[in-house]
Write a protein that holds these residues in place. Sequence first.
Motif, PDB file in Angstrom:
ATOM      1  N   ARG A  83      25.619 -20.378  26.948  1.00 54.14           N
ATOM      2  CA  ARG A  83      25.550 -20.084  25.584  1.00 54.14           C
ATOM      3  C   ARG A  83      26.554 -20.871  24.897  1.00 54.14           C
ATOM      4  NH1 ARG A  83      24.996 -19.482  20.394  1.00 54.14           N
ATOM      5  NH2 ARG A  83      24.804 -17.602  19.301  1.00 54.14           N
ATOM      6  N   CYS A 132      27.553 -11.781  27.116  1.00 49.56           N
ATOM      7  CA  CYS A 132      27.494 -12.088  25.802  1.00 49.56           C
ATOM      8  C   CYS A 132      27.514 -11.059  24.933  1.00 49.56           C
ATOM      9  CB  CYS A 132      26.353 -13.126  25.543  1.00 49.56           C
ATOM     10  SG  CYS A 132      26.149 -13.626  23.586  1.00 49.56           S
ATOM     11  N   SER A 133      28.326 -10.989  24.058  1.00 52.28           N
ATOM     12  CA  SER A 133      28.432  -9.849  23.188  1.00 52.28           C
ATOM     13  C   SER A 133      26.845  -9.333  22.428  1.00 52.28           C
ATOM     14  CB  SER A 133      29.006 -10.052  21.697  1.00 52.28           C
ATOM     15  OG  SER A 133      30.359 -10.834  22.062  1.00 52.28           O
ATOM     16  N   TYR A 264      31.376 -12.365  14.860  1.00 54.87           N
ATOM     17  CA  TYR A 264      31.600 -11.313  16.346  1.00 54.87           C
ATOM     18  C   TYR A 264      32.755 -10.148  15.954  1.00 54.87           C
ATOM     19  CZ  TYR A 264      29.548 -14.666  19.327  1.00 54.87           C
ATOM     20  OH  TYR A 264      28.444 -15.295  19.956  1.00 54.87           O
TER      21      TYR A 264
HETATM   22 MO   LIG Z   1      28.119 -14.706  23.047  1.00 55.70          MO
END
Ligand SMILES: [Mo]
Length: 401
Positions: A83, A132-133, A264
């Motif tokens: 990513r 990944c978030s 984020y």
């Molecule tokens: Mo991410």
Amino acid sequence: MTQSRRRFLASAAATGTLVASGSAAIAAGGFVDLPMTNGRRPLAKFPQKRELIVQSTRPPILETPFNVFDGSELTPNDAFYVRWHLAGVPDTVDLGTFRLNVGGLVTMPLTFTVDQLRRDFPATEVVAVNQCSGNSRGFFAPRVAGGEWANGGMGNARWRGVRLKDLLTKAGVGANAKQVRFTGLDHGILPATPQFMKALDINFATNPDIIVAYDMNGAPLPLLNGFPVRLIVPGWFATYWVKMLANIEVIDHVDDNFWMKTAYRIPDTPGNTVTPDQTGYPTIPINTLRVRSFVTNFADGDKLPAGVQTVRGIAFDSGRGIKTVELSSDGGATWMPAILGRDLGPYSFRKWQIAWTPPGAGPYTLACRATTNSGETQTNVPVWNPSGYLRSNIETYKVTV
Ligand SMILES: [Mo]
Ligand SMILES: Nc1nc2c(c(=O)[nH]1)N[C@H]1C(S)=C(S)[C@@H](COP(=O)(O)O)O[C@H]1N2
């Protein structure tokens, strides 16, 4: 393999050269249908990668096919998801000219080659999940904008490198230090696009578990995973794991760059969840992983033969360690304890398995639930937030025997 071919591969690995451009790679493969609306995705091979699920070619965003997680706890480098946010990802990094800079509010600004990092500091290793978030964002209901991942925006590897703490100690952190900010070599195409930068509080940045890694599963990092060095923040979402790390900067304030102040962030509400119509709530930067578990050898909708079944899976959390994993075959009414696999450390995937004998033919809803050593566990209630972060509810799998 011929000698010249071997030499070519060796030099490609040493410089991190991308041997083909991403968009050229896309014609090669077929398609997969992820279990969500608009889930059709092409498969393609990118440099140093096997065929992965393509979300975007520029910037490269590649998902790991979920069956990979039924193999070793350590996700192979060529299967590891990718990513990037900005289209300007260098397609080569020359170790001859690459330098890692440590500067800002320090007694003595320092500059290192990768060789110096390897030679002049004690090496340390950690096995840690990089997630990944927005992993699993595609399952949010209602759907939210962003990378529409199924569950393959994660991976687990053995990372080797130097402690961030050792670099900071050598440079000498100034008395007014508040945070440490990390910048990679990637950049936007338009000059106005903010560089990708993340920051950690100074008190946390000196945690000995945080490393600047040059190796992943015993080999140099693949270029797409951040060659030649990246930050590893075990137990924290991967947005902090800055790739192609070039600058470490000690600052005297809370970083207000776009990737900290605007992007984020999660609701600072109980469970970090809100309703889609909710507004005006406070937010904080995303931080630690939430406990999760998955079945890896069955998928939703599978038909199983009669007789005893081995159900296998993985679990992980932010570093307290997995205490138990349980399986239910009745949608969560009753639970059976699974047997945990080998322990590769508290930040790693933990494999689990259980022998399950279906009492007869028919439909079953399998569910798995992990609990950590600190008592954190999974529930049926999915989190919701407008950015699609932190998905971690109990996974269910409808199967028919
Ligand atoms: Mo991410
Ligand atoms: N330099 C740089 N580092 C970065 C990013 C980026 O866009 N640029 N993305 C971050 C995010 S959000 C994720 S999920 C991880 C992905 O790591 P991987 O590509 O090695 O799987 O990298 C992180 N580090």
